[in-house]
Design an enzyme around this catalytic site. Structure first.
Site, PDB file in Angstrom:
ATOM      1  N   GLU A 293       0.815  -1.213   0.000  1.00  0.00           N
ATOM      2  CA  GLU A 293       0.000   0.000   0.000  1.00  0.00           C
ATOM      3  C   GLU A 293       0.853   1.268   0.000  1.00  0.00           C
ATOM      4  O   GLU A 293       0.615   2.204   0.756  1.00  0.00           O
ATOM      5  CB  GLU A 293      -0.960  -0.002   1.202  1.00  0.00           C
ATOM      6  CG  GLU A 293      -1.904  -1.193   1.187  1.00  0.00           C
ATOM      7  CD  GLU A 293      -2.962  -1.174   2.282  1.00  0.00           C
ATOM      8  OE1 GLU A 293      -2.666  -0.682   3.372  1.00  0.00           O
ATOM      9  OE2 GLU A 293      -4.067  -1.672   2.031  1.00  0.00           O
ATOM     10  N   ASP A 367      -8.323  -8.908   3.718  1.00  0.00           N
ATOM     11  CA  ASP A 367      -8.012  -7.814   4.642  1.00  0.00           C
ATOM     12  C   ASP A 367      -9.030  -7.706   5.765  1.00  0.00           C
ATOM     13  O   ASP A 367      -9.844  -6.785   5.749  1.00  0.00           O
ATOM     14  CB  ASP A 367      -7.957  -6.500   3.834  1.00  0.00           C
ATOM     15  CG  ASP A 367      -7.380  -5.361   4.649  1.00  0.00           C
ATOM     16  OD1 ASP A 367      -7.017  -5.587   5.797  1.00  0.00           O
ATOM     17  OD2 ASP A 367      -7.305  -4.239   4.110  1.00  0.00           O
ATOM     18  N   GLU A 395     -12.466  -2.276  12.144  1.00  0.00           N
ATOM     19  CA  GLU A 395     -12.492  -1.474  10.919  1.00  0.00           C
ATOM     20  C   GLU A 395     -13.650  -1.860  10.004  1.00  0.00           C
ATOM     21  O   GLU A 395     -14.334  -0.993   9.470  1.00  0.00           O
ATOM     22  CB  GLU A 395     -11.151  -1.659  10.186  1.00  0.00           C
ATOM     23  CG  GLU A 395     -11.067  -0.906   8.883  1.00  0.00           C
ATOM     24  CD  GLU A 395      -9.705  -1.049   8.205  1.00  0.00           C
ATOM     25  OE1 GLU A 395      -8.822  -1.750   8.748  1.00  0.00           O
ATOM     26  OE2 GLU A 395      -9.534  -0.468   7.122  1.00  0.00           O
TER      27      GLU A 395
HETATM   28  C1  BDP Z   1      -6.117  -2.058   5.993  1.00  0.00           C
HETATM   29  C2  BDP Z   1      -6.349  -0.683   6.556  1.00  0.00           C
HETATM   30  C3  BDP Z   1      -5.159   0.201   6.424  1.00  0.00           C
HETATM   31  C4  BDP Z   1      -3.936  -0.498   7.003  1.00  0.00           C
HETATM   32  C5  BDP Z   1      -3.767  -1.833   6.332  1.00  0.00           C
HETATM   33  C6  BDP Z   1      -2.617  -2.653   6.898  1.00  0.00           C
HETATM   34  O1  BDP Z   1      -7.438  -0.098   5.879  1.00  0.00           O
HETATM   35  O2  BDP Z   1      -5.423   1.405   7.094  1.00  0.00           O
HETATM   36  O3  BDP Z   1      -2.805   0.284   6.854  1.00  0.00           O
HETATM   37  O4  BDP Z   1      -4.928  -2.596   6.494  1.00  0.00           O
HETATM   38  O5  BDP Z   1      -2.903  -3.657   7.547  1.00  0.00           O
HETATM   39  O6  BDP Z   1      -7.168  -2.876   6.409  1.00  0.00           O
HETATM   40  O7  BDP Z   1      -1.474  -2.343   6.676  1.00  0.00           O
END
Ligand code: BDP
Length: 701
Positions: A293, A367, A395
């Protein structure tokens, strides 16, 4: 007395007794049953401690505070005492009774009308003290008590996603609990409460900052702050970890590169690691999110995850700390399947990681969705130590408004069979190290703590922190037992209310799933805020951040075929798992649309078509939320007013939003299925466009 005065006293007295949730499950309220109190009091006349060790001091004082609250009388801490009713804290490496225990394990037993808490280590004694208090808080008999317990997992860790600017990524309970601007000079008393709460459930590690890490946490200024926190947590058996930004040699060190094979870069990390140890001699280690990401990582220099992780492990060589390297990686490939990416990137690296490295894998391949099949890496990496990453912060699970108890979800994952070494090769056995004789083991949970008075936002969210810790210690505990413990320690001593609330908690995850992600759908939440439904989301910065990428709705049906047609992801699992999930007739309905694109009119084994079954589940969700509300109403006399009202209000929001999810999904998918909502269900009373606008009304955009 005038009416106003009476009102004033009523308000004051309700304030005096109001439970703001700040004590978490360590509320130690007076046991209401006087007889029971007396019987405990007979066994708890003195706390006998013969050591000056700080952890032992903490253990004895915790017992004292706890007993004072629960029994309503002061129990003296003494060096020696004779007669009955002694609680003896004993650290003894060589006592025969402790030989089968691990370093942190403890035993609690009765010896001539006295209770002994014994362990090889001080921390073990502290855990034992909390266990004894828990036994009293949950009304267990202490007569002939005999408990021996060792943790099944070595590193039981919270991952805070807290930022230097005070925000918490995916935090729903206020701002960060770490007061960076005050540290190292002022120690907020909440750090101590945090340490007590964690020690009470056996959590022994914490990474204090966001995995999307700022290099700032490695500066001398911040190391001093982190040292102050580490000093508070140490006597509670908690080691501190830091999430690091892989580009730090450039941003902090002024180097031209952060290439893990570059000698200057390696030197920089060696020195930085040494420097950290000057502040924190028992530093736990690094947690790294790399090439994920948008975060930097070794692949920026043509190197592998193993190159990056091993470089850090090398820097850590002279010390006892480790490197935790996350497997949460994926590329923005519109034709790919994000499901496979972690596996595919890491599989060739199995066996190449330094023994000091643990690869931390999210429970599912996408996720933290409300329900995911277990991550295919579990069971497929015999030569790598894999750790589990669960998300405690909700989340995708209702954040701080929906009541969702997560122990059943954690357990569903832990107790799924990978068949890696034949039947019984559960995910739990991969994680606790027993399947491949791993020398280390890790379970991490993304923390849900914040600056809110009650720490976690929704009063019930505390139970997920509690459950995570209890399962990391012993994953064989049942979700019911954990819920019931938490309720008795936190909410009420009433057995009948406790039973009803346990029931609510046990139903809560399936209820949430039914109005959000029934039948194995996933990732249809609102963009970026991840709250509320947005199944129509078709455009985003990346295709795999949209909803349509996941649900694949078309005129024929719904679901992501991973059996070979769209993706061959199912092949990542062992043949036995493939067999279970690969046939749409046999695939458990909870996972169906994770693996199959099912025609709308296809009859499922419930006797209903896919479309009808979807509708039934979406409609059942809000009905069940109503039932949760009704049950909650019946426990009112047994619950603190503030907590009662807070949950009641949130359940109302939950009902409204369950209807939002229902209408959004039914109306949107109805445009593809072209089928009516089956009778006797009533079609939504609003249009799809009206539902789409709710995002704006709720100020989520
Ligand atoms: C996702 C979240 C994000 C996190 C990412 C992670 O939306 O904010 O940075 O996971 O685990 O679910 O790195």
């Amino acid at each position: 007395m005038t009416k106003q005065l009476l009102l004033f006293f009523l308000v004051i007295s309700s304030l005096a007794f109001a439970d703001d949730g700040s004590r978490l499950w360590l509320n130690y309220d007076l046991i209401k049953d006087a007889k029971q109190r007396e019987s405990y009091a007979q066994l708890a006349k003195f706390i006998v401690v013969s050591s000056d060790n700080q952890t032992i001091k903490i253990a004895s004082e915790e017992l004292q505070i706890g007993l004072q609250g629960l029994l309503g009388k002061k129990v003296a801490i003494v060096k020696t005492a004779t007669g009955s009713g002694r609680i003896v804290l004993s650290v003894n490496k060589n006592a025969p009774s402790t030989t089968n225990l691990s370093e942190e394990g403890y035993e609690i037993y009765t010896e001539k009308d006295n209770i002994v808490i014994s362990s090889k280590t001080e921390t073990g004694v502290l855990y034992g003290a909390f266990e004894l208090l828990r036994a009293i808080q949950t009304g267990k008999s202490l007569t002939n008590i005999s408990i021996a317990s060792s943790p099944k997992i070595k590193i039981r860790m919270l991952n805070h996603w807290d930022n230097a600017n005070g925000t918490v990524e995916r935090g729903y309970a206020g701002s960060t609990m770490w007061k960076w601007n005050e540290l190292p000079y002022r120690i907020d008393p909440r750090y101590i409460m945090y340490a007590r709460a964690n020690a009470s459930i056996g959590i022994n590690a914490t990474s204090i900052n966001n995995v999307n890490a700022s290099s700032r946490f490695l500066t001398a200024e911040y190391l001093e702050k982190i040292k102050a926190v580490a000093d508070v947590l140490r006597p509670y058996g908690i080691r501190v970890f830091i999430s690091v930004n892989f580009r730090s040699p450039r941003t902090l060190g002024g180097l031209k590169t952060s290439d893990p094979l570059d000698p200057e870069v390696r030197k920089w990390w060696n020195e930085k690691t040494k420097e950290i140890h000057q502040y924190i001699p028992d530093f736990g280690g690094y947690l790294v999110k790399a090439n994920s990401e948008g975060e930097p990582g070794p692949q920026d220099y043509g190197r592998t995850h193993a190159d990056g992780a091993n470089m850090l492990a090398d820097a850590m060589r002279p010390f006892s700390g480790i490197v935790i390297w996350r497997a949460f990686v994926y590329n923005a490939d519109p034709n790919g399947d994000r499901f496979k990416e972690g596996y595919e990137q890491f599989k060739p690296l199995d066996g190449t990681f330094d023994p000091k490295v643990i690869v931390q894998v999210k429970n599912g391949p996408i996720d933290f969705m409300p329900r995911e099949p277990f991550h295919p890496m579990f069971g497929a990496f015999p030569k790598t130590t894999l750790g589990m990453e669960f998300q405690i912060t909700q989340e995708y699970l209702g954040q701080s408004t929906h009541l969702t108890y997560l122990a059943p979800m954690y357990k569903e994952c832990l107790y799924t069979d990978t068949y890696a070494k034949g039947q019984g090769s559960t995910v739990a056995k991969v994680i606790d190290g027993s399947l491949y004789n791993a020398s280390n083991s890790l379970m991490a949970g993304v923390a849900n703590t914040g600056s809110d008075v009650n720490w976690c936002g929704h009063p019930f969210n505390q139970s997920n922190w509690y459950a995570f810790g209890r399962l990391a210690w012993d994953h064989t505990l049942s979700s019911e037992q954990i819920a019931s413990e938490w309720i008795q320690m936190t909410l009420t001593q009433s057995k009948s209310a406790g039973q009803k609330i346990t029931d609510m908690m046990m139903k809560s995850h399936p209820v949430y799933v039914s109005y959000t992600y029934p039948l194995g759908t996933a990732h249809m939440m609102g963009e970026s805020h991840h709250y509320g439904p947005e199944p129509w989301l078709a455009k985003s910065a990346r295709p795999d951040w949209t909803s349509v990428y996941y649900h694949r709705a078309d005129s024929i049906g719904l679901g992501f075929d991973r059996t070979g047609k769209l993706s061959n992801a199912l092949q990542l699992y062992s043949p036995e798992v493939q067999k279970k999930w690969g046939n749409s007739e046999q695939c458990p309905l909870d996972y169906l649309l994770w693996f199959h694109h099912v025609p709308w009119s296809k009859k499922l084994r419930t006797g209903r078509s896919l479309w009808d079954e979807l509708c039934v589940r979406y409609y059942d969700g809000p009905v069940q939320v109503k039932r949760l509300q009704d049950t909650w109403e019946t426990v009112k006399p047994d619950i603190d007013t503030e907590t009662f009202e807070s949950v009641k209000g949130r359940l109302k929001i939950q009902e409204k939003e369950a209807l939002w999810w229902r209408d959004a999904c039914v109306l949107y998918f109805g445009e593809y299925s072209k089928m009516p909502v089956p009778k006797p269900l009533m079609p939504p009373q609003r249009t799809l466009n009206e539902v789409k606008k709710l995002v704006e009304i709720y100020h989520l955009r």
